[in-house]
Design a protein around this motif. Structure first.
Motif, PDB file in Angstrom:
ATOM      1  N   VAL A  56      13.834 -10.422  -8.584  1.00 25.44           N
ATOM      2  CA  VAL A  56      13.353  -9.214  -8.269  1.00 25.44           C
ATOM      3  C   VAL A  56      11.927  -9.290  -7.659  1.00 25.44           C
ATOM      4  O   VAL A  56      11.058  -8.910  -8.676  1.00 25.44           O
ATOM      5  CB  VAL A  56      13.763  -8.237  -9.065  1.00 25.44           C
ATOM      6  CG1 VAL A  56      13.225  -6.673  -8.509  1.00 25.44           C
ATOM      7  CG2 VAL A  56      15.245  -7.994  -9.338  1.00 25.44           C
ATOM      8  N   LYS A  57      11.395  -9.794  -6.571  1.00 25.17           N
ATOM      9  CA  LYS A  57      10.113 -10.180  -6.204  1.00 25.17           C
ATOM     10  C   LYS A  57       9.457  -8.764  -5.935  1.00 25.17           C
ATOM     11  O   LYS A  57       9.847  -7.642  -5.412  1.00 25.17           O
ATOM     12  CB  LYS A  57       9.927 -11.047  -5.105  1.00 25.17           C
ATOM     13  CG  LYS A  57      10.448 -12.276  -5.311  1.00 25.17           C
ATOM     14  CD  LYS A  57      10.234 -13.255  -4.130  1.00 25.17           C
ATOM     15  CE  LYS A  57      11.066 -14.561  -4.321  1.00 25.17           C
ATOM     16  NZ  LYS A  57      12.453 -14.357  -4.561  1.00 25.17           N
ATOM     17  N   GLY A  58       7.916  -9.000  -6.543  1.00 21.38           N
ATOM     18  CA  GLY A  58       6.946  -8.003  -6.124  1.00 21.38           C
ATOM     19  C   GLY A  58       6.510  -8.006  -4.551  1.00 21.38           C
ATOM     20  O   GLY A  58       6.512  -8.963  -3.876  1.00 21.38           O
ATOM     21  N   VAL A  59       5.633  -7.050  -4.209  1.00 26.09           N
ATOM     22  CA  VAL A  59       4.857  -7.181  -3.186  1.00 26.09           C
ATOM     23  C   VAL A  59       3.607  -6.347  -3.375  1.00 26.09           C
ATOM     24  O   VAL A  59       3.599  -5.301  -4.085  1.00 26.09           O
ATOM     25  CB  VAL A  59       5.736  -6.597  -1.887  1.00 26.09           C
ATOM     26  CG1 VAL A  59       5.590  -5.108  -2.013  1.00 26.09           C
ATOM     27  CG2 VAL A  59       5.139  -6.930  -0.521  1.00 26.09           C
ATOM     28  N   ASN A  60       2.643  -6.733  -2.682  1.00 27.47           N
ATOM     29  CA  ASN A  60       1.184  -5.950  -2.923  1.00 27.47           C
ATOM     30  C   ASN A  60       0.136  -6.085  -2.062  1.00 27.47           C
ATOM     31  O   ASN A  60       0.442  -6.901  -1.064  1.00 27.47           O
ATOM     32  CB  ASN A  60       0.522  -6.806  -4.361  1.00 27.47           C
ATOM     33  CG  ASN A  60      -0.203  -5.584  -5.387  1.00 27.47           C
ATOM     34  OD1 ASN A  60      -0.417  -4.492  -4.933  1.00 27.47           O
ATOM     35  ND2 ASN A  60       0.006  -5.871  -6.513  1.00 27.47           N
ATOM     36  N   PHE A  61      -0.925  -5.491  -2.199  1.00 29.22           N
ATOM     37  CA  PHE A  61      -2.019  -5.305  -0.894  1.00 29.22           C
ATOM     38  C   PHE A  61      -3.029  -6.189  -1.884  1.00 29.22           C
ATOM     39  O   PHE A  61      -3.291  -6.211  -2.862  1.00 29.22           O
ATOM     40  CB  PHE A  61      -2.432  -4.135  -0.847  1.00 29.22           C
ATOM     41  CG  PHE A  61      -1.415  -3.229   0.004  1.00 29.22           C
ATOM     42  CD1 PHE A  61      -1.483  -3.170   1.298  1.00 29.22           C
ATOM     43  CD2 PHE A  61      -0.915  -2.236  -0.525  1.00 29.22           C
ATOM     44  CE1 PHE A  61      -0.501  -2.497   2.064  1.00 29.22           C
ATOM     45  CE2 PHE A  61       0.221  -1.502   0.070  1.00 29.22           C
ATOM     46  CZ  PHE A  61       0.284  -1.482   1.460  1.00 29.22           C
ATOM     47  N   PHE A  62      -4.081  -6.562  -0.931  1.00 29.04           N
ATOM     48  CA  PHE A  62      -5.220  -7.365  -1.468  1.00 29.04           C
ATOM     49  C   PHE A  62      -6.373  -6.870  -0.853  1.00 29.04           C
ATOM     50  O   PHE A  62      -6.059  -6.632   0.837  1.00 29.04           O
ATOM     51  CB  PHE A  62      -4.766  -9.133  -1.050  1.00 29.04           C
ATOM     52  CG  PHE A  62      -5.841  -9.917  -2.037  1.00 29.04           C
ATOM     53  CD1 PHE A  62      -6.071  -9.760  -3.179  1.00 29.04           C
ATOM     54  CD2 PHE A  62      -6.731 -10.450  -0.963  1.00 29.04           C
ATOM     55  CE1 PHE A  62      -7.126 -10.448  -3.536  1.00 29.04           C
ATOM     56  CE2 PHE A  62      -7.757 -11.324  -1.446  1.00 29.04           C
ATOM     57  CZ  PHE A  62      -8.009 -11.410  -2.984  1.00 29.04           C
ATOM     58  N   GLY A  63      -7.594  -6.944  -1.099  1.00 26.95           N
ATOM     59  CA  GLY A  63      -8.742  -6.503  -0.510  1.00 26.95           C
ATOM     60  C   GLY A  63      -9.304  -5.316  -0.841  1.00 26.95           C
ATOM     61  O   GLY A  63      -8.556  -4.418  -1.282  1.00 26.95           O
ATOM     62  N   PRO A  64     -10.513  -5.132  -0.790  1.00 25.74           N
ATOM     63  CA  PRO A  64     -11.209  -3.909  -1.070  1.00 25.74           C
ATOM     64  C   PRO A  64     -10.488  -2.508  -0.484  1.00 25.74           C
ATOM     65  O   PRO A  64     -10.597  -1.447  -1.067  1.00 25.74           O
ATOM     66  CB  PRO A  64     -12.742  -3.970  -0.914  1.00 25.74           C
ATOM     67  CG  PRO A  64     -12.862  -4.981   0.137  1.00 25.74           C
ATOM     68  CD  PRO A  64     -11.621  -5.850  -0.215  1.00 25.74           C
ATOM     69  N   ASN A  65     -10.101  -2.761   0.831  1.00 24.00           N
ATOM     70  CA  ASN A  65      -9.660  -1.586   1.346  1.00 24.00           C
ATOM     71  C   ASN A  65      -8.206  -1.933   1.726  1.00 24.00           C
ATOM     72  O   ASN A  65      -7.775  -1.470   2.837  1.00 24.00           O
ATOM     73  CB  ASN A  65     -10.295  -1.056   2.784  1.00 24.00           C
ATOM     74  CG  ASN A  65     -11.696  -0.718   2.309  1.00 24.00           C
ATOM     75  OD1 ASN A  65     -11.717   0.566   1.424  1.00 24.00           O
ATOM     76  ND2 ASN A  65     -12.958  -1.157   2.774  1.00 24.00           N
ATOM     77  N   ASP A  66      -7.497  -2.916   1.015  1.00 16.99           N
ATOM     78  CA  ASP A  66      -6.105  -3.004   1.305  1.00 16.99           C
ATOM     79  C   ASP A  66      -5.886  -3.845   2.677  1.00 16.99           C
ATOM     80  O   ASP A  66      -4.808  -3.499   3.399  1.00 16.99           O
ATOM     81  CB  ASP A  66      -5.038  -1.929   1.161  1.00 16.99           C
ATOM     82  CG  ASP A  66      -5.192  -1.502  -0.431  1.00 16.99           C
ATOM     83  OD1 ASP A  66      -5.488  -2.132  -1.247  1.00 16.99           O
ATOM     84  OD2 ASP A  66      -5.087   0.034  -0.512  1.00 16.99           O
TER      85      ASP A  66
END
Length: 483
Positions: free
Chosen positions: A321-331
């Motif tokens: 059950v994998k996650g997902v995400n944003f990265f960076g100061p403004n995604d």
């Protein structure tokens, strides 16, 4: 063009140097510079392993930085919650969570000096750990789900309010000032006026829109991500349609499918919803690109006129059950782990793959960005947490065999597609988990044990197909494969 012009073109000043110069002479605000620099593609392309946090005795399933970013908390199959001083790679302390099964999420409650930790686990329990000044922890049971409880969502800025979801389809509301949980609703397949053939939808993920905290999204064992308004479902349980979503999201081609499900969601700071499908792809939906409360009644004309989601591909999300995400100061970027053991980082805007790196010998499950710095924490089947930071390296940002890795992942998806509904798939996965546990016991009784290094090669390349490799993957993954 003369030689001087050639030299001038070939030695053009890099953008990063220009930004630094403007900051130093006072032409750019330091904070604006930091945010712009943190989002630069060159910096992301230089993310490399800063260090490993070793201490857990099982797969690590949960990582989270505190609000200031100086501490990190993790949860594992060993049912321990650990606090880390990640810059020095040192474990500060650990406490037994009180769970009887794998921890799937750890959440630090805001404005509590990092002394209140809420956890969810495979035993269905939601537990609170309160840390005293002497480093001891007192844990209490807040509530319970039937089946696994994978994810928690904390109300932004609240030291008291959180939500949970579980395989029983139940969404619960907790106020830590109270001694009991509030059952908000049970997620079902009925939407709109169709109430007859509804079934419960087991849930894997719950997230709150930080820009509009009245709205939360859930998803699990069907193709839809559903958005609810807490004002409509919390206080008036007798209200008609109080259990109906205010919006739903699904790619056009999956609306009629009964063979896919969702493992993870993430909201951006712009209310975009990121959805990761099991053995399918990752999709980014704009806030107003949903199907409303009744997507199944959409006409063919509606399908044509609906704004298409951005698609991110190359990885594979099948084993866990994998996650997902944003990265960076403004995604500015999208993150995902993969069954091939790699970390994938795409630009959010155009889905361009900008970084591909090995993050685990087997599977990368969760990825957590630092709240202020261009740093990243990840975890997976290995018994540690990895910290990634911009570091000089001779390695390319995209390895030479990237096409082979992604092609192997694509072929794996195609081979695994079967016309089985998610409920049947879940039953098969539970049976596989029991077989995995029995296999582990037998495996460690043998005189000769296959080394982890030998096992890992197929996973890194994503080429492990034969029965023996599948058995080894189950054994190495312990309970992580099927949670």
């Amino acid at each position: 063009m003369d030689n001087f012009d050639n030299v001038r073109v070939n030695n053009r000043v890099p953008r990063g140097f220009t930004d630094i110069y403007r900051r130093e002479v006072g032409m750019s605000h330091p904070c604006a510079f930091a945010r712009r620099f943190s989002a630069s593609e060159a910096l992301v392309q230089n993310l490399n392993l800063y260090g490993k946090l070793d201490g857990h005795e099982g797969c690590v399933n949960a990582v989270e930085f505190n609000s200031t970013g100086d501490l990190l908390v993790s949860g594992s199959d060993d049912r321990q919650v650990m606090f880390w001083n990640w810059p020095s790679k040192a474990k500060l302390f650990a406490y037994p969570s009180g769970h009887s099964d794998n921890i799937f999420q750890t959440k630090i409650m805001p404005f509590t000096d990092d002394t209140r930790i809420v956890t969810s686990a495979g035993d269905g329990q939601i537990r609170l750990g309160v840390i005293s000044e002497d480093g001891l922890a007192d844990t209490t049971l807040l509530g319970k789900h039937r089946g696994n409880a994978y994810k928690l969502a904390v109300e932004p800025g609240s030291p008291h309010i959180l939500y949970s979801c579980g395989e029983d389809g139940l969404i619960q509301h907790f106020d830590l000032r109270s001694s009991s949980a509030t059952k908000l609703l049970t997620c079902t397949s009925s939407m709109g006026n169709n109430k007859h053939s509804s079934r419960k939808i087991g849930l894997n993920s719950i997230v709150i829109d930080s820009r509009n905290p009245y709205y939360f999204a859930v998803a699990g064992y069907d193709q839809f991500a559903r958005v609810y308004d807490i004002r409509k479902c919390q206080w008036d349980h007798a209200a008609r349609n109080s259990d109906q979503p205010v919006n739903t999201f699904c790619p056009n081609h999956l609306i009629g499918s009964d063979t896919v499900h969702i493992t993870a969601l993430a909201y951006s700071s712009f209310s975009e919803l990121l959805v990761s499908y099991n053995d399918e792809l990752i999709y980014l939906f704009e806030k107003n690109a949903g199907w409303g409360s009744s997507p199944c009644s959409a006409s063919s004309e509606d399908l044509k006129n609906t704004q298409q989601a951005q698609v991110y591909s190359g990885h594979r999300n099948a084993q866990t059950v994998k996650g997902v995400n944003f990265f960076g100061p403004n995604d500015e970027y999208v993150l995902s782990g993969s069954d091939c053991g790699h970390i994938f980082i795409w630009k959010k805007k155009d889905a361009k793959l900008v970084r591909l790196m090995v993050g685990d010998q087997h599977v990368v499950n969760q990825l957590e960005p630092h709240p202020h710095l261009p740093l990243l924490a990840t975890c997976g089947i290995e018994n540690n947490v990895k910290i990634w930071a911009p570091l000089a390296s001779d390695l390319p940002s995209i390895p030479a065999n990237a096409k082979e890795i992604m092609e192997a992942n694509r072929k794996g998806r195609e081979r695994s597609r079967a016309t089985l509904p998610p409920a049947v798939i879940m039953h098969v996965l539970r049976l596989q988990r029991r077989q995995t546990l029995a296999y582990i016991e037998r495996r460690y009784d043998r005189a000769s044990i296959v080394s982890d290094d030998e096992d890992s090669e197929g996973y890194i390349l994503g080429l492990s197909d034969d029965i023996s490799s599948e058995e080894d993957s189950a054994a190495n993954s312990r309970d992580c494969n099927i949670s």
